[in-house]
Scaffold this motif. Structure first.
Motif, PDB file in Angstrom:
ATOM      1  N   THR A 166      11.289  -1.303  -4.278  1.00  0.00           N
ATOM      2  CA  THR A 166      10.741  -1.626  -2.949  1.00  0.00           C
ATOM      3  C   THR A 166      10.980  -0.483  -1.970  1.00  0.00           C
ATOM      4  O   THR A 166      10.666  -0.612  -0.784  1.00  0.00           O
ATOM      5  N   HIS A 187       0.878  -0.050  -5.565  1.00  0.00           N
ATOM      6  CA  HIS A 187       0.790  -1.407  -4.999  1.00  0.00           C
ATOM      7  C   HIS A 187       0.273  -2.400  -6.041  1.00  0.00           C
ATOM      8  O   HIS A 187       0.797  -3.509  -6.165  1.00  0.00           O
ATOM      9  N   SER A 190       2.978  -3.453  -8.414  1.00  0.00           N
ATOM     10  CA  SER A 190       4.218  -3.946  -7.821  1.00  0.00           C
ATOM     11  C   SER A 190       4.201  -5.465  -7.659  1.00  0.00           C
ATOM     12  O   SER A 190       3.144  -6.103  -7.735  1.00  0.00           O
ATOM     13  N   ARG A 192       4.306  -6.895  -5.037  1.00  0.00           N
ATOM     14  CA  ARG A 192       3.588  -7.155  -3.782  1.00  0.00           C
ATOM     15  C   ARG A 192       2.070  -7.126  -3.975  1.00  0.00           C
ATOM     16  O   ARG A 192       1.327  -7.113  -2.993  1.00  0.00           O
ATOM     17  N   GLY A 195      -0.096  -9.280  -1.905  1.00  0.00           N
ATOM     18  CA  GLY A 195      -0.069  -9.045  -0.465  1.00  0.00           C
ATOM     19  C   GLY A 195      -1.113  -8.018  -0.056  1.00  0.00           C
ATOM     20  O   GLY A 195      -1.780  -7.404  -0.889  1.00  0.00           O
ATOM     21  N   GLY A 239       4.559  -8.456   3.933  1.00  0.00           N
ATOM     22  CA  GLY A 239       4.553  -9.002   2.582  1.00  0.00           C
ATOM     23  C   GLY A 239       3.830  -8.120   1.581  1.00  0.00           C
ATOM     24  O   GLY A 239       3.817  -8.418   0.382  1.00  0.00           O
ATOM     25  N   GLY A 240       3.223  -7.021   2.059  1.00  0.00           N
ATOM     26  CA  GLY A 240       2.485  -6.115   1.181  1.00  0.00           C
ATOM     27  C   GLY A 240       2.923  -4.676   1.372  1.00  0.00           C
ATOM     28  O   GLY A 240       4.107  -4.391   1.556  1.00  0.00           O
ATOM     29  N   SER A 241       1.939  -3.773   1.355  1.00  0.00           N
ATOM     30  CA  SER A 241       2.240  -2.337   1.453  1.00  0.00           C
ATOM     31  C   SER A 241       1.381  -1.705   2.545  1.00  0.00           C
ATOM     32  O   SER A 241       0.233  -2.088   2.749  1.00  0.00           O
ATOM     33  N   ASP A 279       8.172  -7.418   6.735  1.00  0.00           N
ATOM     34  CA  ASP A 279       8.606  -7.045   5.387  1.00  0.00           C
ATOM     35  C   ASP A 279       7.499  -6.198   4.782  1.00  0.00           C
ATOM     36  O   ASP A 279       6.556  -6.711   4.191  1.00  0.00           O
ATOM     37  N   ARG A 281       6.395  -2.523   2.646  1.00  0.00           N
ATOM     38  CA  ARG A 281       6.752  -1.327   1.892  1.00  0.00           C
ATOM     39  C   ARG A 281       5.841  -0.193   2.335  1.00  0.00           C
ATOM     40  O   ARG A 281       4.610  -0.324   2.285  1.00  0.00           O
TER      41      ARG A 281
END
Length: 458
Positions: A166, A187, A190, A192, A195, A239-241, A279, A281
């Motif tokens: 992460t 992504h 991952s 996530r 997200g 919640g995602g990137s 949250d 990344r």
């Protein structure tokens, strides 16, 4: 006695329900009388058997594996729609002990219609989920990175490794080398992946709008602001990137604010009165080594260290020329689909030309050359004559690089000549006294001795 009575009442109550109790491995420990009537198995046939042996379409094993409650999953039994809820049973330490399941039989006449509507609704939800994923998710995956060279195999290993973490990722590489493709792939691999994948080019947002774009703003924060306010890119990527392309062009006024988000995991909307936790990344990309911007004083070193936790370098095309045939074939197929054409291949002469060129614009330049040639040809094979504009541009670029290199050599030669004359003049003024000559030149004696040796004075 009171305890035994309560237990008996509880068992009698369960007997009136369509329910069962499983151990943590999915084997029946208890089945109610009504369950036996509905399912067509006796208690002796059920106890000690695993649930999926008797009920192949059960969701019990899924509930045991995930430890999550599954509510009202519909199945058809003897043409009767039934809805079963699965409840994992855990001890005080949250260790799984088994599963309790109960079933509701829809006795109303339109039960099958309800089941049909439920299935339609599930399909619609899945359709819109996929639509949203394609709009806000990653568009490319690891399979879109074409090549079998050692450089590409190593790159794919780095992507897979980074996807498991992460931590922030810094992708460096030349323009057109596929940095965004790498970010999408990280992504998509991952946890996530479901997200949002929010893409932002830091050079495309005006500096005066950057804060409101990234952090959002509250209602009425400034003149012209939307009455409902606006969500920022960081919050949208929650919640995602968040992919920051050309992060090296991030204005210095914004850099401390980005650093704070990475450290505190929260954003302050413009004109807002509350802090919003996020949250996210962050995956950043730069088309020059970001350390050079740090050394030039254009990028904060503390933000650089925050971004440069996982570093991936996109290899330029000239360092993986063995991938050229695969890349050309892939690009022709993709462009055929886009342009509605049926080009089959390039001639051997064109492939030799491609292999001899150094591709300063990387894959983006290669795609441009092929697409331009496809629009000029009337055949199924691209030949050298189809690439005349590309050949002209490549020759012009080569001449410009030759002139530039010659100018650099001339500048170095002129600098050396001037430096030699200054050293000679200082020695003459100091009557050969090297210490005094060094003071006149403003350099140390050690450096002066090196210059004397370099220009042959000793």
């Amino acid at each position: 006695m009171e305890y035994n009575l309560t237990q008996k009442q509880a068992i009698e109550c369960l007997e009136q329900m369509i329910c069962a109790r499983l151990d943590k491995n999915g084997y029946y420990l208890f089945v109610s009388r009504r369950w036996q009537e509905l399912m067509g198995f006796t208690q002796a046939q059920a106890l000690g058997r695993r649930v999926d042996e008797l009920v192949p379409d059960t969701h019990a094993m899924e509930a045991l594996q995930t430890g999550q409650v599954i509510q009202g999953r519909p199945v058809i039994r003897n043409d009767i729609p039934i809805f079963t809820t699965y409840i994992p049973l855990k001890d005080k330490h949250q260790e799984l002990q088994g599963l309790f399941l109960y079933t509701v039989v829809n006795g109303i006449p339109n039960a099958k219609d309800i089941l049909h509507q439920t299935e339609l609704l599930e399909k619609q939800v899945e359709f819109y989920r996929q639509e949203l994923s394609s709009e806000r998710g990653a568009r490319y995956h690891l399979d879109n990175i074409i090549g079998q060279s050692a450089a590409i195999c190593h790159l794919k290993e780095q992507i897979s490794q980074a996807a498991r973490s992460t931590s922030t990722v810094l992708i460096e590489g030349e323009t057109g080398s596929g940095k965004e493709l790498i970010a999408h792939s990280i992504h998509a691999l991952s946890p996530r992946r479901d997200g949002n994948f929010v893409r932002v080019n830091c050079s495309a947002i005006p500096a005066e709008l950057m804060e409101s774009e990234f952090f959002g703003y509250a209602a009425g924060a400034f003149t012209g602001a939307a009455r409902t306010g606006k969500i920022g890119r960081f919050e949208l990527a929650n919640g995602g990137s968040l992919f920051l392309d050309e992060v090296n062009l991030l204005p210095q006024t914004m850099q401390p604010k980005f650093l704070r988000v990475l450290q505190e995991r929260e954003v302050d909307p413009v004109g807002g009165t509350r802090t919003i936790p996020v949250d996210v990344r962050v995956i950043a990309a730069a088309n020059i080594p970001l350390e050079q911007s740090v050394q030039a004083g254009q990028f904060r070193s503390d933000l650089y260290y925050r971004l440069n936790v996982i570093r991936i370098v996109a290899p330029p095309l000239r360092q993986r020329m063995e991938d050229m045939p695969l890349l050309v074939d892939y690009l022709i197929k993709r462009l055929n689909a886009q342009l509605g054409m049926m080009i089959q291949r390039v001639s051997d002469e064109v492939m030799d030309m491609f292999m001899a060129y150094d591709w300063p614009g990387n894959i983006r330049e290669l795609q441009n050359a092929i697409e331009s040639a496809m629009n000029m040809t009337h055949a199924y094979t691209l030949v050298k004559e189809d690439f005349e504009p590309f050949i002209l541009r490549s020759r012009t670029k080569k001449r410009m690089r030759t002139v530039q290199n010659s100018q650099e050599l001339l500048l170095k030669s002129s600098k050396s000549h001037l430096e030699r004359e200054l050293v000679q003049e200082a020695l003459s003024t100091a009557n050969g006294n090297r210490s005094q000559a060094a003071r006149l030149l403003g350099i140390s004696r050690t450096l002066l001795y090196k210059k004397l040796h370099q220009y042959g004075f000793d």
